[in-house]
Design an enzyme around this catalytic site. Structure first.
Site, PDB file in Angstrom:
ATOM      1  CG  ASP A   1      -1.779   1.237   1.343  1.00 29.94           C
ATOM      2  OD1 ASP A   1      -2.284   1.679   0.298  1.00 29.94           O
ATOM      3  OD2 ASP A   1      -1.964   1.771   2.455  1.00 29.94           O
ATOM      4  CB  SER A   2       0.219   4.776  -0.686  1.00 28.96           C
ATOM      5  OG  SER A   2      -0.900   4.902   0.170  1.00 28.96           O
TER       6      SER A   2
ATOM      7  CB  CYS B   1      -3.079   0.909  -2.566  1.00 28.16           C
ATOM      8  SG  CYS B   1      -3.027   2.666  -2.924  1.00 28.16           S
TER       9      CYS B   1
ATOM     10  CD  GLU C   1       0.825   6.468   5.679  1.00 26.73           C
ATOM     11  OE1 GLU C   1       2.007   6.328   6.000  1.00 26.73           O
ATOM     12  OE2 GLU C   1       0.082   5.507   5.400  1.00 26.73           O
TER      13      GLU C   1
ATOM     14  CB  CYS D   1      -9.050   5.370   0.583  1.00 26.70           C
ATOM     15  SG  CYS D   1      -7.403   5.633   1.266  1.00 26.70           S
TER      16      CYS D   1
ATOM     17  CG  HIS E   1      -4.631   5.113   4.495  1.00 27.12           C
ATOM     18  ND1 HIS E   1      -4.153   4.548   3.340  1.00 27.12           N
ATOM     19  CD2 HIS E   1      -3.543   5.539   5.188  1.00 27.12           C
ATOM     20  CE1 HIS E   1      -2.825   4.629   3.331  1.00 27.12           C
ATOM     21  NE2 HIS E   1      -2.428   5.224   4.446  1.00 27.12           N
TER      22      HIS E   1
HETATM   23  N1  DGL Z   1      -4.556   3.357   0.905  1.00 24.37           N
HETATM   24  C1  DGL Z   1      -4.505   4.088  -0.318  1.00 24.37           C
HETATM   25  C2  DGL Z   1      -5.769   3.822  -1.146  1.00 24.37           C
HETATM   26  O1  DGL Z   1      -6.435   2.850  -0.902  1.00 24.37           O
HETATM   27  C3  DGL Z   1      -4.215   5.524  -0.048  1.00 24.37           C
HETATM   28  C4  DGL Z   1      -3.796   6.259  -1.264  1.00 24.37           C
HETATM   29  C5  DGL Z   1      -2.923   7.458  -1.022  1.00 24.37           C
HETATM   30  O2  DGL Z   1      -1.795   7.263  -0.582  1.00 24.37           O
HETATM   31  O3  DGL Z   1      -3.380   8.564  -1.321  1.00 24.37           O
HETATM   32  O4  DGL Z   1      -6.111   4.533  -2.055  1.00 24.37           O
END
Ligand code: DGL
Length: 273
Positions: A21-22, A84, A162, A194, A196
């Site tokens: 993931d990011s 992600c 984050e 998302c 997160h």
């Molecule tokens: N968890 C990522 C998603 O599902 C976050 C994306 C981001 O870093 O903006 O889109």
């Protein structure tokens, strides 16, 4: 970047499930995967150094997704989960064209929301990168013909999560603002687009009317992973203690916090990738 070759991978059921993931949000997916497939080894990459992805260009998201996928392949993973929505909706096609390994993606759960809404009105909270992607538009158009869809960009949420500010006043204020157009449109389903955002469900429940159901795609991704592993004879089906590794290229503390219930079973370390 075009894809001129297919990266061949030797897979067997001994490799871990690779997840990226990011940042730390994809742990919401990891939890579903681990709960459904408790004997499987997993290797999770939190690319927090480059978060958020949602404000980046498509080509940047593709390049970052390639970097993560190649890291996981070199680490011997037998399957990759792109945990992600932003990376999936912008890069999954390029990844699938380039790497000869099963790759599972995650997309906002528009279809179940559209099928179940009684008010004919649903909300989608996602990143700018996801909401502006072709894949998202295509899915949305297919399933929401007679339905009002309120799309809201969760600007700033990923960065705050984050940094570990999940319960902060700032997040509550942002969510109050983001939910207003959805409440006005009388949505009865909120899709979290998302990975997160599932961590924000307790706050969202306080803001939204009680008849609103909040859905995400975590469980569906875990089930899909199991099905694909099974179909490729890659499933571990004997009871064993798995290796559960997490690498982050930024601060360890926020990742540790989200995984505190698993602290005895997992290994978290810093890695520069
Ligand atoms: N968890 C990522 C998603 O599902 C976050 C994306 C981001 O870093 O903006 O889109």
């Amino acid at each position: 970047m075009g894809s001129f070759f297919i990266f061949k991978v030797n897979m067997n059921n001994k490799g871990p499930i690779g997840i990226f993931d990011s940042g730390i949000g994809g742990t919401s997916i990891w939890k579903e995967v681990h709960s459904l497939l408790p004997w499987e080894d997993t290797l999770y990459l939190a690319d927090s150094k480059y978060a958020p992805y949602g404000t980046r260009s498509k080509s940047e998201i593709i390049a970052l997704s390639r970097k993560n996928t190649e890291f996981l392949i070199h680490a011997g993973c037998k399957i990759i989960i792109v945990a992600c929505n932003t990376a999936t909706t912008n890069a999954i096609q390029e990844l699938r064209n380039s790497y000869d390994i099963p790759i599972i993606g995650i997309e906002p759960a528009i279809k179940p929301a559209a099928l179940r809404t009684l008010n004919k009105s649903i909300g989608i909270l996602a990143t700018r990168g996801t909401l502006s992607s072709d894949l998202f538009h295509k899915t949305s158009k297919t399933f929401t013909k007679d339905i009002e869809v309120v799309e809201v960009v969760g600007e700033g949420l990923v960065t705050l999560i984050e940094q570990g500010y999940i319960d902060s006043e700032e997040i509550i204020e942002l969510l109050n603002t983001y939910m207003q157009p959805m409440i006005n449109a009388r949505i009865d389903y909120l899709v979290l687009g998302c990975t997160h955002y599932p961590y924000l469900i307790p706050i969202l429940k306080k803001i939204l009317p009680q008849n609103v159901t909040i859905i995400d795609s975590g469980e569906a991704v875990a089930k899909q992973t199991k099905a694909i592993l099974n179909a490729n004879n890659l499933l571990v089906n004997v009871s064993r203690v798995p290796s559960l590794r997490f690498y982050t290229n930024a601060e360890i503390a926020p990742l540790k916090f989200l995984l505190q219930d698993y602290s005895d079973a997992i290994e978290i370390s810093y890695k520069d990738f």
